[in-house]
Enzyme design. Structure first.
Site, PDB file in Angstrom:
ATOM      1  N   GLU A  53       0.854  -1.203   0.000  1.00  0.00           N
ATOM      2  CA  GLU A  53       0.000   0.000   0.000  1.00  0.00           C
ATOM      3  C   GLU A  53       0.880   1.239   0.000  1.00  0.00           C
ATOM      4  O   GLU A  53       1.908   1.287   0.679  1.00  0.00           O
ATOM      5  CB  GLU A  53      -0.904  -0.004   1.237  1.00  0.00           C
ATOM      6  CG  GLU A  53      -2.051  -0.994   1.110  1.00  0.00           C
ATOM      7  CD  GLU A  53      -2.888  -1.061   2.368  1.00  0.00           C
ATOM      8  OE1 GLU A  53      -2.526  -0.428   3.390  1.00  0.00           O
ATOM      9  OE2 GLU A  53      -3.905  -1.773   2.340  1.00  0.00           O
ATOM     10  N   THR A 223      -7.257   1.451 -20.017  1.00  0.00           N
ATOM     11  CA  THR A 223      -6.867   0.106 -19.620  1.00  0.00           C
ATOM     12  C   THR A 223      -5.567  -0.202 -20.369  1.00  0.00           C
ATOM     13  O   THR A 223      -5.218   0.493 -21.323  1.00  0.00           O
ATOM     14  CB  THR A 223      -7.941  -0.936 -20.008  1.00  0.00           C
ATOM     15  OG1 THR A 223      -8.330  -0.709 -21.357  1.00  0.00           O
ATOM     16  CG2 THR A 223      -9.146  -0.831 -19.103  1.00  0.00           C
ATOM     17  N   ARG A 232      -3.706  -6.770 -17.484  1.00  0.00           N
ATOM     18  CA  ARG A 232      -5.073  -6.527 -17.025  1.00  0.00           C
ATOM     19  C   ARG A 232      -5.030  -5.394 -16.007  1.00  0.00           C
ATOM     20  O   ARG A 232      -4.382  -5.516 -14.967  1.00  0.00           O
ATOM     21  CB  ARG A 232      -5.590  -7.828 -16.401  1.00  0.00           C
ATOM     22  CG  ARG A 232      -6.976  -7.805 -15.808  1.00  0.00           C
ATOM     23  CD  ARG A 232      -8.061  -7.481 -16.775  1.00  0.00           C
ATOM     24  NE  ARG A 232      -8.159  -8.363 -17.911  1.00  0.00           N
ATOM     25  CZ  ARG A 232      -9.193  -8.357 -18.767  1.00  0.00           C
ATOM     26  NH1 ARG A 232     -10.189  -7.523 -18.607  1.00  0.00           N
ATOM     27  NH2 ARG A 232      -9.213  -9.173 -19.790  1.00  0.00           N
TER      28      ARG A 232
END
Ligand code: DSN
Length: 423
Positions: A53, A223, A232
């Site tokens: 994170e 994307t 992805r």
């Protein structure tokens, strides 16, 4: 594949069936593509074990020095490839990338102006059934009824009337070049932010086959799949002044830890997109789409806006007395994958539609060129025009021959055959 087979034979068999399906199908779904095996390797790597994170150099977990290098590599390559001032490579998807932009600069209830979903836009550009249309007020612009292209004067008129906080350009089913400079002018004239979602055309943009939105937009989302033929997930490019807000909006705003195997695969995606081979590929995608559209038009199909400038086209099936759903089903029966799609001013509901959307990115990856795309146009026409079982059976055989002539993931398909007990 073999190892999975001993641990979970059921799942292994399903994966084998899917790789075989991919090999045996003429894949024309405009958002799909086939990544190189090396991309599968990175996406299936040990990076899935790590949490990280935060951002490089400022993490909330230990042991991130390697991850920091990987993410920094992806960021630097994204900036270089698209000539962008700032990049965030953590969005799990294109929708998340869009939501993060809204979260960065809008307050709940602020007004979004995006392209109508039923005219080719995307759900996450303010559709009432998407979080983008639930959390924010939204209005949409469409295409002109006659030309079926974006009516920029109408966008300007609407923007002046409703004063949106952000204007979005970008689409999932728009076959023409988008004039980003004109959108910028319109946004400036009403003091709105300007965002471009280039998910469908990002590969064409990277290769210089479609003009880049980066010089014009405050935010560009995408994307890294579709024409980018890569990882992805999503990315956000923006002016440097917005970088901090965008980072905060992604984490801790709407996501937790990044999906690190995908971040690494994005780094690989950008490297591959900087090659001459990739630029050649994208030029061929556009040439193949044009060949397919011309082949269909010659056989009496009406193409929305009369053709295509990019990787996709929309075919109006009403001329053949078919709905989009019927056309999709008939083509699936012979091994040609397309999706039913609304056409502008479509009288049919979204689950039925009057059109189908066809794209050239995936089969161009398999090596097909204009000759094969003309042949595919002929097959589509025969199936949708004749609708006899004799023709269906013949075209099924032709699809199979064509797929075998342009193999996909050869070793995996062979291994899948063994797993399934096929000859
Ligand atoms: N919008 C979907 C499509 O174009 O197929 C995927 O993003």
């Amino acid at each position: 594949m073999y190892r999975l087979n001993s641990v979970d034979p059921h799942l292994s068999e399903l994966l084998s069936k899917e790789v075989q399906r991919q090999h045996r199908t003429i894949e024309l779904i405009a958002s799909e593509n086939f990544v190189p095996p090396v991309m599968l390797e990175v996406q299936g790597s040990v990076l899935t074990n790590k949490y990280a994170e935060g951002y490089p150099g400022r993490r909330y977990h230990g042991g991130c020095h390697v991850i920091d290098e990987i993410e920094s590599l992806a960021i630097e390559r994204a900036k270089k490839l698209f000539n962008a001032e700032y990049a965030n490579v953590q969005p799990h998807s294109g929708v998340n990338a869009n939501m993060a932009v809204y979260m960065a600069v809008l307050k709940p209830g602020d007004l979004i102006l995006g392209m109508d979903l039923s005219h080719g836009g995307h759900l996450s550009h303010g559709s009432k059934v998407s979080i983008s249309g639930v959390m924010f007020a939204s209005r949409c612009y469409g295409v002109n009824r006659e030309s079926e292209t974006i009516d920029y004067d109408e966008v300007a008129r609407l923007a002046t009337e409703i004063k949106p906080r952000i204007i979005i350009a970008g689409a999932s089913a728009y076959p023409r070049v988008i004039d980003f400079a004109r959108f910028r002018e319109i946004a400036d004239s009403v003091g709105a932010y300007f965002m471009v979602d280039m998910a469908h055309i990002a590969g064409l943009v990277a290769a210089g086959v479609h003009p880049s939105p980066v010089p014009y937009a405050d935010f560009v989302t995408s994307t890294t799949t579709k024409t980018m033929r890569g990882a992805r997930g999503g990315i956000i490019l923006c002016k440097a002044e917005y970088g901090h807000k965008i980072d905060k909006a992604i984490f801790p705003g709407i996501q937790g830890g990044p999906i690190l195997q995908n971040v690494a695969a994005k780094a690989l995606t950008f490297k591959l997109a900087m090659t001459e081979e990739f630029r050649r590929y994208e030029r061929q995608v556009a040439a193949n789409a044009k060949a397919l559209s011309l082949g269909l038009a010659e056989r009496g199909f009406r193409l929305v806006s009369g053709g295509t400038d990019n990787h996709l086209m929309l075919v109006d099936c009403r001329g053949k007395d078919l709905t989009g759903r019927q056309a999709e089903e008939s083509l699936e029966e012979v091994g040609i994958a397309v999706n039913k799609n609304m056409i502008p001013y479509d009288p049919a509901p979204p689950a039925v539609t009057s059109g189908i959307r066809l794209g050239a990115a995936a089969m161009t990856t398999r090596g097909m060129r204009e000759t094969e795309f003309r042949l595919i146009g002929q097959m589509i026409s025969e199936v949708l025009t004749s609708r006899s079982s004799r023709v269906t059976e013949r075209v099924k055989g032709e699809v199979s021959d064509l797929c075998n002539a342009f193999p996909l993931y050869f070793d995996r398909v062979e291994a899948a055959g063994a797993t399934l007990g096929a000859s």
